[in-house]
Design a protein around this motif. Structure first.
Motif, PDB file in Angstrom:
ATOM      1  N   TYR B  35       0.726  -1.162   0.104  1.00  0.00           N
ATOM      2  CA  TYR B  35       0.115   0.078  -0.098  1.00  0.00           C
ATOM      3  C   TYR B  35       0.995   1.246  -0.087  1.00  0.00           C
ATOM      4  O   TYR B  35       1.797   1.132   0.327  1.00  0.00           O
ATOM      5  N   ARG B  36       0.338   2.219  -0.357  1.00  0.00           N
ATOM      6  CA  ARG B  36       1.274   3.759  -0.305  1.00  0.00           C
ATOM      7  C   ARG B  36       0.082   4.705   0.322  1.00  0.00           C
ATOM      8  O   ARG B  36      -1.138   4.756   0.156  1.00  0.00           O
ATOM      9  N   GLN B  37       0.756   5.616   0.949  1.00  0.00           N
ATOM     10  CA  GLN B  37      -0.131   6.641   1.571  1.00  0.00           C
ATOM     11  C   GLN B  37       0.934   8.104   1.056  1.00  0.00           C
ATOM     12  O   GLN B  37       1.953   8.076   1.669  1.00  0.00           O
ATOM     13  N   ILE B  38       0.338   8.893   0.180  1.00  0.00           N
ATOM     14  CA  ILE B  38       0.892   9.931   0.131  1.00  0.00           C
ATOM     15  C   ILE B  38       0.472  11.128   1.016  1.00  0.00           C
ATOM     16  O   ILE B  38      -0.384  10.990   1.735  1.00  0.00           O
ATOM     17  N   LEU B  39       1.302  11.957   1.385  1.00  0.00           N
ATOM     18  CA  LEU B  39       1.398  12.856   2.632  1.00  0.00           C
ATOM     19  C   LEU B  39       0.083  13.584   2.540  1.00  0.00           C
ATOM     20  O   LEU B  39      -0.320  14.223   1.608  1.00  0.00           O
ATOM     21  N   VAL B  43      -4.638   5.900   2.897  1.00  0.00           N
ATOM     22  CA  VAL B  43      -3.728   4.774   2.466  1.00  0.00           C
ATOM     23  C   VAL B  43      -4.456   3.886   1.215  1.00  0.00           C
ATOM     24  O   VAL B  43      -5.725   3.773   1.168  1.00  0.00           O
ATOM     25  N   GLU B  44      -3.589   3.763   0.084  1.00  0.00           N
ATOM     26  CA  GLU B  44      -4.200   3.158  -1.246  1.00  0.00           C
ATOM     27  C   GLU B  44      -3.309   1.952  -1.403  1.00  0.00           C
ATOM     28  O   GLU B  44      -2.376   1.728  -1.299  1.00  0.00           O
ATOM     29  N   PHE B  45      -4.379   1.151  -1.868  1.00  0.00           N
ATOM     30  CA  PHE B  45      -3.885  -0.351  -2.205  1.00  0.00           C
ATOM     31  C   PHE B  45      -3.126  -0.505  -3.618  1.00  0.00           C
ATOM     32  O   PHE B  45      -3.631   0.292  -4.463  1.00  0.00           O
ATOM     33  N   LEU B  46      -1.947  -1.221  -3.564  1.00  0.00           N
ATOM     34  CA  LEU B  46      -1.202  -1.242  -4.731  1.00  0.00           C
ATOM     35  C   LEU B  46      -1.117  -2.686  -5.517  1.00  0.00           C
ATOM     36  O   LEU B  46      -1.684  -2.685  -6.414  1.00  0.00           O
ATOM     37  N   VAL B  47      -1.038  -3.438  -4.721  1.00  0.00           N
ATOM     38  CA  VAL B  47      -0.835  -4.972  -5.104  1.00  0.00           C
ATOM     39  C   VAL B  47      -0.969  -6.001  -4.245  1.00  0.00           C
ATOM     40  O   VAL B  47      -0.631  -5.701  -2.917  1.00  0.00           O
ATOM     41  N   SER B  48      -1.709  -7.189  -4.518  1.00  0.00           N
ATOM     42  CA  SER B  48      -1.744  -8.208  -3.781  1.00  0.00           C
ATOM     43  C   SER B  48      -0.946  -9.339  -4.226  1.00  0.00           C
ATOM     44  O   SER B  48      -1.045  -9.594  -5.330  1.00  0.00           O
ATOM     45  N   GLU B  85       5.806  12.017  -8.152  1.00  0.00           N
ATOM     46  CA  GLU B  85       4.727  11.704  -7.558  1.00  0.00           C
ATOM     47  C   GLU B  85       4.698  10.272  -6.704  1.00  0.00           C
ATOM     48  O   GLU B  85       3.697   9.927  -6.297  1.00  0.00           O
ATOM     49  N   ASP B  86       5.880   9.589  -6.933  1.00  0.00           N
ATOM     50  CA  ASP B  86       5.961   8.472  -6.321  1.00  0.00           C
ATOM     51  C   ASP B  86       6.274   8.492  -4.912  1.00  0.00           C
ATOM     52  O   ASP B  86       6.351   7.882  -4.074  1.00  0.00           O
ATOM     53  N   SER B  87       6.804   9.963  -4.593  1.00  0.00           N
ATOM     54  CA  SER B  87       7.027  10.141  -3.011  1.00  0.00           C
ATOM     55  C   SER B  87       5.921   9.933  -2.246  1.00  0.00           C
ATOM     56  O   SER B  87       4.653  10.319  -2.418  1.00  0.00           O
ATOM     57  N   ALA B  88       6.090   8.834  -1.218  1.00  0.00           N
ATOM     58  CA  ALA B  88       5.008   8.644  -0.417  1.00  0.00           C
ATOM     59  C   ALA B  88       5.504   7.814   0.806  1.00  0.00           C
ATOM     60  O   ALA B  88       6.659   7.211   0.795  1.00  0.00           O
ATOM     61  N   MET B  89       4.729   7.074   1.527  1.00  0.00           N
ATOM     62  CA  MET B  89       5.018   6.405   2.510  1.00  0.00           C
ATOM     63  C   MET B  89       4.510   5.095   2.094  1.00  0.00           C
ATOM     64  O   MET B  89       3.460   4.777   1.654  1.00  0.00           O
ATOM     65  N   TYR B  90       5.437   3.877   1.765  1.00  0.00           N
ATOM     66  CA  TYR B  90       4.913   2.510   1.376  1.00  0.00           C
ATOM     67  C   TYR B  90       4.887   1.552   2.559  1.00  0.00           C
ATOM     68  O   TYR B  90       5.863   1.465   3.295  1.00  0.00           O
ATOM     69  N   PHE B  91       3.645   0.834   2.616  1.00  0.00           N
ATOM     70  CA  PHE B  91       3.456   0.059   3.559  1.00  0.00           C
ATOM     71  C   PHE B  91       3.353  -1.349   2.966  1.00  0.00           C
ATOM     72  O   PHE B  91       2.808  -1.712   1.992  1.00  0.00           O
TER      73      PHE B  91
END
Lengths: 116, 113
Positions: B35-39, B43-48, B85-91
């Motif tokens: 997941y990622r979370q732009i500041l 929180v957005e789903f990316l991939v499973s 725009e890839d700057s974010a927190m990735y979980f």
């Protein structure tokens, strides 16, 4: 497709007061519902979940939530908050059994600010 | 209690460079997620990922992104040519079953300059 709306971006509350954080969802299929908490500079920690059964679910740290299917809501409550509850709270939904990969769809988050 | 661990905690990269974010899921878990979370955003789903293949991906997860589980313990997210725009927190998250709650790592903060 599922979506989640958290109606309040910030909720200020005094210590020992009750609090409710609101969450509504939309989905064309049955769903599983979750509340996560995020403390500063940390990952998301599960507070509670609804998969099936009783609509009132209890979680950690004294939080509980009630699933209301007719109102498509899953509001989070705590009868008496502590300073340490100050954090970001996220409601999330996952599609039910059919074709589920487990992906979570999150709401925008609610910042709970507990004041002394 | 077992944890999901992510490294590094903060990655600073020049635009256009490749970056690899690393995750060690909980050992008996079978389903893995990024997941990622732009500041300031949700929180957005990316991939499973399950059974060594992608089970679902979002619109965000375009050809610049890839995931891999190279050795049975690590789970990596690669961004081939980073954009601002890839700057974010990735979980990273993992779970033992898809209806079980996901366990999240503390995230990697990716800053693209």
């Amino acid at each position: 497709a599922q979506s989640v709306t958290q109606l309040d971006s910030q909720v200020p509350v005094f210590e020992e007061a009750p609090v409710e954080l609101r969450c509504n969802y939309s989905s064309s299929v049955s769903v599983y519902l979750f509340w996560y908490v995020q403390y500063p500079n940390q990952g998301l920690q599960l507070l509670l979940k609804y998969l099936s059964g009783s609509t009132l679910v209890k979680g950690i740290n004294g939080f509980e939530a009630e699933f209301n299917k007719s109102q498509t809501s899953f509001h989070l409550r705590k009868p008496s908050v502590h300073i340490s509850d100050t954090a970001e709270y996220f409601c999330a939904v996952s599609a039910g059994p059919s074709g589920n990969t487990g992906k979570l769809i999150f709401g925008q988050g609610t910042t709970l600010q507990v004041k002394p | 209690e077992p944890e999901v661990t992510q490294t590094p905690s903060h990655q600073v990269t020049q635009m256009g460079q490749e970056v690899i974010l690393r995750c060690v899921p909980i050992s008996n878990h079978l389903y893995f997620y990024w997941y990622r979370q732009i500041l300031g955003q949700k929180v957005e789903f990316l991939v499973s990922f399950y059974n060594n293949e992608i089970s679902e991906k979002s619109e965000i997860f375009d050809d610049q992104f890839s995931v891999e589980r190279p050795d049975g313990s690590n789970f990596t997210l690669k961004i081939r040519s980073t954009k601002l725009e890839d700057s974010a927190m990735y979980f990273c998250a993992s779970t033992e079953g898809y209806i079980q709650p996901q366990h999240f790592g503390d995230g990697t903060r990716l800053s693209i300059l």
